[in-house]
Design an enzyme around this catalytic site. Structure first.
Site, PDB file in Angstrom:
ATOM      1  N   ARG A 193       2.324  14.885  17.284  1.00  0.00           N
ATOM      2  CA  ARG A 193       2.354  13.409  17.259  1.00  0.00           C
ATOM      3  C   ARG A 193       2.997  12.945  18.551  1.00  0.00           C
ATOM      4  NH1 ARG A 193       4.115   9.347  12.487  1.00  0.00           N
ATOM      5  NH2 ARG A 193       1.993   9.936  11.949  1.00  0.00           N
ATOM      6  N   HIS A 214      -5.580   8.106  15.268  1.00  0.00           N
ATOM      7  CA  HIS A 214      -4.848   8.768  14.171  1.00  0.00           C
ATOM      8  C   HIS A 214      -5.892   9.470  13.288  1.00  0.00           C
ATOM      9  CE1 HIS A 214      -1.727   9.841  11.544  1.00  0.00           C
ATOM     10  NE2 HIS A 214      -1.350   8.671  11.064  1.00  0.00           N
ATOM     11  N   GLN A 250      -5.249  10.792   9.624  1.00  0.00           N
ATOM     12  CA  GLN A 250      -5.175   9.722   8.633  1.00  0.00           C
ATOM     13  C   GLN A 250      -6.573   9.321   8.181  1.00  0.00           C
ATOM     14  OE1 GLN A 250      -2.174   8.015   7.447  1.00  0.00           O
ATOM     15  NE2 GLN A 250      -3.702   7.424   5.926  1.00  0.00           N
ATOM     16  N   ASP A 258      -2.897  -2.501   8.952  1.00  0.00           N
ATOM     17  CA  ASP A 258      -1.824  -1.606   9.392  1.00  0.00           C
ATOM     18  C   ASP A 258      -0.768  -2.484  10.047  1.00  0.00           C
ATOM     19  OD1 ASP A 258      -0.357   0.655  10.092  1.00  0.00           O
ATOM     20  OD2 ASP A 258      -1.544   1.080  11.885  1.00  0.00           O
ATOM     21  N   CYS A 303      -2.339   2.743   5.836  1.00  0.00           N
ATOM     22  CA  CYS A 303      -1.884   4.132   6.071  1.00  0.00           C
ATOM     23  C   CYS A 303      -0.403   4.302   5.773  1.00  0.00           C
ATOM     24  CB  CYS A 303      -2.211   4.570   7.493  1.00  0.00           C
ATOM     25  SG  CYS A 303      -1.247   3.713   8.762  1.00  0.00           S
ATOM     26  N   ARG A 341      -3.491  12.833   2.536  1.00  0.00           N
ATOM     27  CA  ARG A 341      -3.129  13.453   3.813  1.00  0.00           C
ATOM     28  C   ARG A 341      -3.004  14.960   3.632  1.00  0.00           C
ATOM     29  NH1 ARG A 341      -0.669  10.412   7.717  1.00  0.00           N
ATOM     30  NH2 ARG A 341      -1.002  12.290   8.960  1.00  0.00           N
TER      31      ARG A 341
HETATM   32  N1  NVA Z   1      -0.301   2.196  13.843  1.00  0.00           N
HETATM   33  C1  NVA Z   1       0.903   2.796  13.301  1.00  0.00           C
HETATM   34  C2  NVA Z   1       0.561   3.924  12.377  1.00  0.00           C
HETATM   35  C3  NVA Z   1       1.758   4.571  11.716  1.00  0.00           C
HETATM   36  C4  NVA Z   1       1.377   5.721  10.854  1.00  0.00           C
HETATM   37  C5  NVA Z   1       1.786   3.284  14.437  1.00  0.00           C
HETATM   38  O1  NVA Z   1       1.260   3.873  15.379  1.00  0.00           O
HETATM   39  O2  NVA Z   1       2.996   3.069  14.364  1.00  0.00           O
HETATM   40  N1   CP Z   2       0.637   7.217   7.844  1.00  0.00           N
HETATM   41  C1   CP Z   2       1.447   7.994   8.552  1.00  0.00           C
HETATM   42  O1   CP Z   2       1.049   8.695   9.491  1.00  0.00           O
HETATM   43  O2   CP Z   2       2.725   7.973   8.119  1.00  0.00           O
HETATM   44  P1   CP Z   2       3.996   8.629   8.834  1.00  0.00           P
HETATM   45  O3   CP Z   2       4.269   7.843  10.086  1.00  0.00           O
HETATM   46  O4   CP Z   2       5.110   8.506   7.830  1.00  0.00           O
HETATM   47  O5   CP Z   2       3.688  10.056   9.159  1.00  0.00           O
END
Ligand code: NVA
Ligand code: CP
Length: 309
Positions: free
Chosen positions: A101, A128, A131, A224, A264, A292
């Site tokens: 990540r 992502h 997801q 989101d 998500c 997931r």
């Molecule tokens: N769009 C959000 C997704 C979190 C899982 C982010 O990148 O923070």
């Molecule tokens: N949806 C998602 O990726 O959640 P986290 O940021 O908790 O991993």
């Protein structure tokens, strides 16, 4: 050539369906596959915070007979002192896959280019894709199939979630509608790529600025956070422009009668979605979060198989 999963369109429509089928199978029989027995180790690296991704990969790797090694970038050499490709060259001597990540997609590309083990995008600024496998599995469970459905994503169209919806949704043959302020529209290249895929699958891609127009009659409504990780400094300006895109009961009423609501997570109740919607009967967020685990296990099984062939 090693197969990686850095973007939703790294897999073909047939491969996506194969992974979703496997995910459904592993959901029914959770401990059926043990490709990581040994145990082999999977490195799961986080430059950003996580709850679901961290837990679902840790549990998923263990379910597959392996050992997850969770690494926080802040306490590693990656980023500060070492390039992604050098880190990958070291990790591949010891681990069977790398899950990361991070911020820029280019870092993932560099890591993947430098290694023989599969690299999985566990969220970048651009996409992502893990997801989306979970989301598609969730929709398929509720609707039986994906091709031909209509889905509207409301909010930050340039976000990782919106852009992954474009690519993965088009791959699945879904009609994807993104509603965002014009200055937060998806990247042109992603729209072009998604449109090309949709031409093959029978899906479509349409961009809107009017949320009401976008949700009219759809099967699935998605939103989101308006402030993705890394965008915290822009919070005030974002809150000022996204208010119009909040998913509330009034907006849900414009969607199809049994439309699903998806997010998500984590969610900011009262901002991108009201509590009555996210906690209401149309919301499938808890299945989405659970999926997931199943989707990523299927992805790992599939990648390990492909790369062994
Ligand atoms: N769009 C959000 C997704 C979190 C899982 C982010 O990148 O923070
Ligand atoms: N949806 C998602 O990726 O959640 P986290 O940021 O908790 O991993």
């Amino acid at each position: 050539m090693t197969r990686h999963f850095l973007r939703d369109d790294d897999i073909t429509p047939a491969e996506q369906a194969e992974i979703l089928d496997l995910a459904a199978q592993l959901k029914r029989d959770r401990f059926a596959a043990k490709p990581l027995a040994g145990p082999q180790t999977v490195a799961v690296i986080f430059d950003k915070s996580s709850t679901r991704t961290r837990v679902s990969f840790a549990v998923g790797v263990a379910d597959l007979g392996g050992s997850p090694l969770i690494i926080s970038t802040a306490s590693s050499q990656l980023g500060g002192k070492e390039t992604p490709s050098d880190t990958a060259r070291v990790l591949e001597r010891m681990v069977s896959a790398i899950v990361w990540r991070t911020y820029a997609q280019t870092g993932l590309e560099q890591m993947a280019a430098g290694t023989t083990v599969p690299v999985v995008n566990a969220l970048s600024d651009e996409f992502h894709p893990c997801q989306l496998l979970a989301d598609l599995l969730t929709i398929r469970e509720r609707r039986g199939s994906l091709a031909g459905l209509t889905l509207a994503f409301l909010g930050d169209g340039a976000s990782n979630m919106a852009q992954s919806y474009l690519l993965a949704g088009a791959t699945a043959g879904i009609h994807i509608r993104i509603a965002s302020p014009a200055e937060y529209a998806p990247d042109d290249d992603v729209v072009v790529d998604a449109t090309a895929i949709a031409t093959q699958t029978g899906g479509s891609v349409t961009l809107y600025t009017d949320p009401a127009e976008a949700v009219a009659g759809v099967d699935v409504v998605v939103t989101d956070t308006w402030v993705s990780m890394g965008k915290e400094e822009e919070k005030a300006e974002r809150l000022a422009v996204f208010g119009h895109y909040r998913v509330d009961a009034e907006l849900m009423a414009l969607a199809g009668p049994d439309a699903l609501f998806m997010h998500c997570l984590p969610a900011d109740r009262g901002y991108e979605v009201t509590a009555d919607v996210i906690d209401g009967p149309q919301s499938v967020i808890w299945d989405e979060a659970e999926n997931r685990l199943h989707a990523q296990k299927a992805l790992l099984v599939w990648l390990l198989e492909k790369n062994a062939a």
